[in-house]
Scaffold this motif. Structure first.
Motif, short mmCIF file in Angstrom:
data_model
loop_
_atom_site.label_atom_id
_atom_site.label_comp_id
_atom_site.label_asym_id
_atom_site.label_seq_id
_atom_site.Cartn_x
_atom_site.Cartn_y
_atom_site.Cartn_z
N ILE A 152 -6.40 4.84 48.00
CA ILE A 152 -5.78 3.82 48.84
C ILE A 152 -4.27 3.85 48.67
O ILE A 152 -3.51 3.85 49.65
N GLY A 153 -3.81 3.87 47.43
CA GLY A 153 -2.38 3.86 47.17
C GLY A 153 -1.66 5.08 47.73
O GLY A 153 -0.58 4.96 48.32
N THR A 154 -2.26 6.24 47.56
CA THR A 154 -1.65 7.48 48.06
C THR A 154 -1.54 7.44 49.58
O THR A 154 -0.52 7.81 50.16
N TYR A 155 -2.60 6.98 50.23
CA TYR A 155 -2.63 6.92 51.70
C TYR A 155 -1.58 5.93 52.22
O TYR A 155 -0.84 6.22 53.17
N LEU A 156 -1.51 4.75 51.59
CA LEU A 156 -0.55 3.74 52.05
C LEU A 156 0.89 4.19 51.81
O LEU A 156 1.78 3.92 52.62
N LYS A 157 1.12 4.88 50.69
CA LYS A 157 2.47 5.41 50.42
C LYS A 157 2.87 6.41 51.50
O LYS A 157 4.01 6.41 52.00
N GLN A 158 1.92 7.25 51.91
CA GLN A 158 2.18 8.22 52.98
C GLN A 158 2.48 7.53 54.31
O GLN A 158 3.19 8.07 55.15
N LYS A 159 1.94 6.33 54.47
CA LYS A 159 2.16 5.55 55.70
C LYS A 159 3.45 4.73 55.65
O LYS A 159 3.75 3.98 56.57
N GLY A 160 4.19 4.87 54.56
CA GLY A 160 5.48 4.21 54.48
C GLY A 160 5.52 2.91 53.70
O GLY A 160 6.54 2.23 53.66
N TYR A 161 4.43 2.54 53.04
CA TYR A 161 4.40 1.31 52.28
C TYR A 161 5.04 1.52 50.90
O TYR A 161 5.08 2.63 50.37
N ILE A 162 5.53 0.43 50.33
CA ILE A 162 5.97 0.43 48.93
C ILE A 162 4.75 0.08 48.10
O ILE A 162 4.19 -1.02 48.25
N VAL A 163 4.31 0.99 47.25
CA VAL A 163 3.04 0.83 46.55
C VAL A 163 3.22 0.79 45.04
O VAL A 163 3.89 1.63 44.45
N TYR A 164 2.61 -0.23 44.45
CA TYR A 164 2.50 -0.32 42.99
C TYR A 164 1.03 -0.32 42.64
O TYR A 164 0.25 -1.14 43.14
N GLY A 165 0.64 0.60 41.78
CA GLY A 165 -0.72 0.60 41.26
C GLY A 165 -0.69 0.13 39.83
O GLY A 165 0.38 0.01 39.22
N THR A 166 -1.84 -0.14 39.26
CA THR A 166 -1.88 -0.57 37.86
C THR A 166 -2.90 0.22 37.07
O THR A 166 -3.86 0.77 37.62
N SER A 167 -2.67 0.25 35.78
CA SER A 167 -3.58 0.90 34.84
C SER A 167 -3.45 0.19 33.51
O SER A 167 -2.37 -0.34 33.18
N ARG A 168 -4.53 0.14 32.75
CA ARG A 168 -4.43 -0.47 31.43
C ARG A 168 -3.54 0.37 30.51
O ARG A 168 -2.87 -0.17 29.63
N ASN A 169 -3.55 1.69 30.73
CA ASN A 169 -2.77 2.58 29.87
C ASN A 169 -2.03 3.63 30.69
O ASN A 169 -2.38 4.82 30.66
N PRO A 170 -0.99 3.23 31.44
CA PRO A 170 -0.27 4.22 32.26
C PRO A 170 0.42 5.30 31.43
O PRO A 170 0.70 6.39 31.94
N SER A 171 0.64 5.02 30.14
CA SER A 171 1.29 6.03 29.27
C SER A 171 0.41 7.26 29.12
O SER A 171 0.90 8.35 28.78
N LYS A 172 -0.89 7.12 29.39
CA LYS A 172 -1.80 8.27 29.31
C LYS A 172 -1.70 9.16 30.54
O LYS A 172 -2.33 10.22 30.61
N LEU A 173 -0.94 8.71 31.54
CA LEU A 173 -0.78 9.46 32.78
C LEU A 173 0.71 9.69 33.05
O LEU A 173 1.26 9.23 34.05
N PRO A 174 1.40 10.42 32.16
CA PRO A 174 2.86 10.58 32.29
C PRO A 174 3.28 11.35 33.54
O PRO A 174 4.42 11.21 34.00
N ASN A 175 2.38 12.15 34.08
CA ASN A 175 2.74 12.96 35.26
C ASN A 175 2.17 12.39 36.55
O ASN A 175 2.07 13.10 37.56
N PHE A 176 1.78 11.11 36.53
CA PHE A 176 1.23 10.46 37.73
C PHE A 176 2.33 10.35 38.78
O PHE A 176 3.38 9.75 38.55
N GLU A 177 2.11 10.91 39.96
CA GLU A 177 3.18 11.00 40.96
C GLU A 177 2.97 10.22 42.25
O GLU A 177 3.96 9.86 42.91
N PRO A 178 1.73 9.93 42.71
CA PRO A 178 1.57 9.38 44.07
C PRO A 178 2.36 8.11 44.34
O PRO A 178 2.89 7.91 45.43
#
Length: 273
Positions: free
Chosen positions: A23-49
């Motif tokens: 959902i987040g990737t698709y909305l970002k492609q459509k021009g939205y400002i997107v914030y996603g959440t994770s309990r441990n984003p530090s485990k995903l240092p290369n998360f790009e979408p």
């Protein structure tokens, strides 16, 4: 909500994988400002979408911190998508009470807590949309998925009440119930163990294998993303949306029109009980 007039800001809980990430990737492609959440984003240092913030729906302090950061950076939240969820399977007799409570904390109370934290900002804006990602499983009691069905059903019913309370503030709320999608939910859910001395050993073991097959053969999460995009751009969202293959959506219709025992028999045949 018109993207041409402004750039909507979207917050998606549980956005690091599966349906939330799609959902987040698709909305970002459509021009939205997107914030996603994770309990441990530090485990995903290369998360790009899109931007990933630390948020645990069971921890109110992390909820407030994430919302404060978005407010500081954007000044608004136009769309909240309560997507964070957890699966749980097992015979109701054998699932530990603490696991039932933990599941409701994530699937039900978590969505309520995040929504409560976002609503004051939406009320100040005089606009907003809350989308609760529920499940077609929430429309029926499924064997060995009773806790999951109950947690999603609770969110469905709560949404029906809450959206009426919010209408005078120009805030919309809706449910989107997916069927089986090809995600990693099976790997992350709590499985009550198939006990060797359990009276449910064969029936639960067989059903568990069937459930995993359904997820593995599930639809592309992109389908959910497209429905979310459509709902965001709908002036008056419906109370309920269902997304999945025909038979999954039709099962809800059958529940409504068939006698209870006939429907129960259909489910038992499906699960080979």
């Amino acid at each position: 909500m018109n993207v041409a007039q402004k750039t909507p800001v979207v917050l998606i809980t549980g956005g690091s994988s599966g349906i939330g990430k799609s959902i987040g990737t698709y909305l970002k492609q459509k021009g939205y400002i997107v914030y996603g959440t994770s309990r441990n984003p530090s485990k995903l240092p290369n998360f790009e979408p899109f931007t990933l913030l630390k948020l645990d729906v069971a921890d109110r302090s992390t909820i407030q911190s994430a919302i404060k950061k978005i407010q500081e950076e954007q000044g608004r939240i136009d769309v909240l998508i309560n997507n964070a969820g957890a699966g749980i399977t097992g015979p109701l007799e054998e699932i530990p009470e603490e696991e039932i409570q933990r599941n409701f904390t994530t699937n039900y109370f978590g969505a309520i807590n995040v929504t409560k934290a976002v609503l004051p900002l939406m009320r100040e804006q005089k606009s907003g949309l809350v989308i609760n990602i529920t499940s077609i499983a929430g429309y029926m009691g499924l064997p060995f998925r009773g806790v999951y069905s109950a947690s999603k059903a609770a969110l469905e019913i709560t949404t029906e009440a809450w959206r009426m309370e919010l209408k005078s503030f120009n805030i919309n709320m809706t449910n989107i119930a997916p069927g089986d999608f090809a995600t990693n939910i099976a790997a992350g859910r709590y499985h009550a163990p198939v006990l060797s001395d359990s009276p449910y050993k064969k029936s639960y073991g067989d059903s568990l294998a069937l459930m995993d097959d359904h997820v593995d053969a599930g639809s592309d999460p992109l389908e959910m993303a497209k429905v979310v995009f459509k709902v965001i751009n709908t002036k008056k969202p419906k109370v309920h949306y269902k997304v999945g293959v025909f038979m999954q959506k039709f099962s809800v219709v059958l529940k409504r029109i068939l006698p209870d025992r006939v429907y129960e028999k259909l489910l038992m045949n499906h699960y080979k009980l």
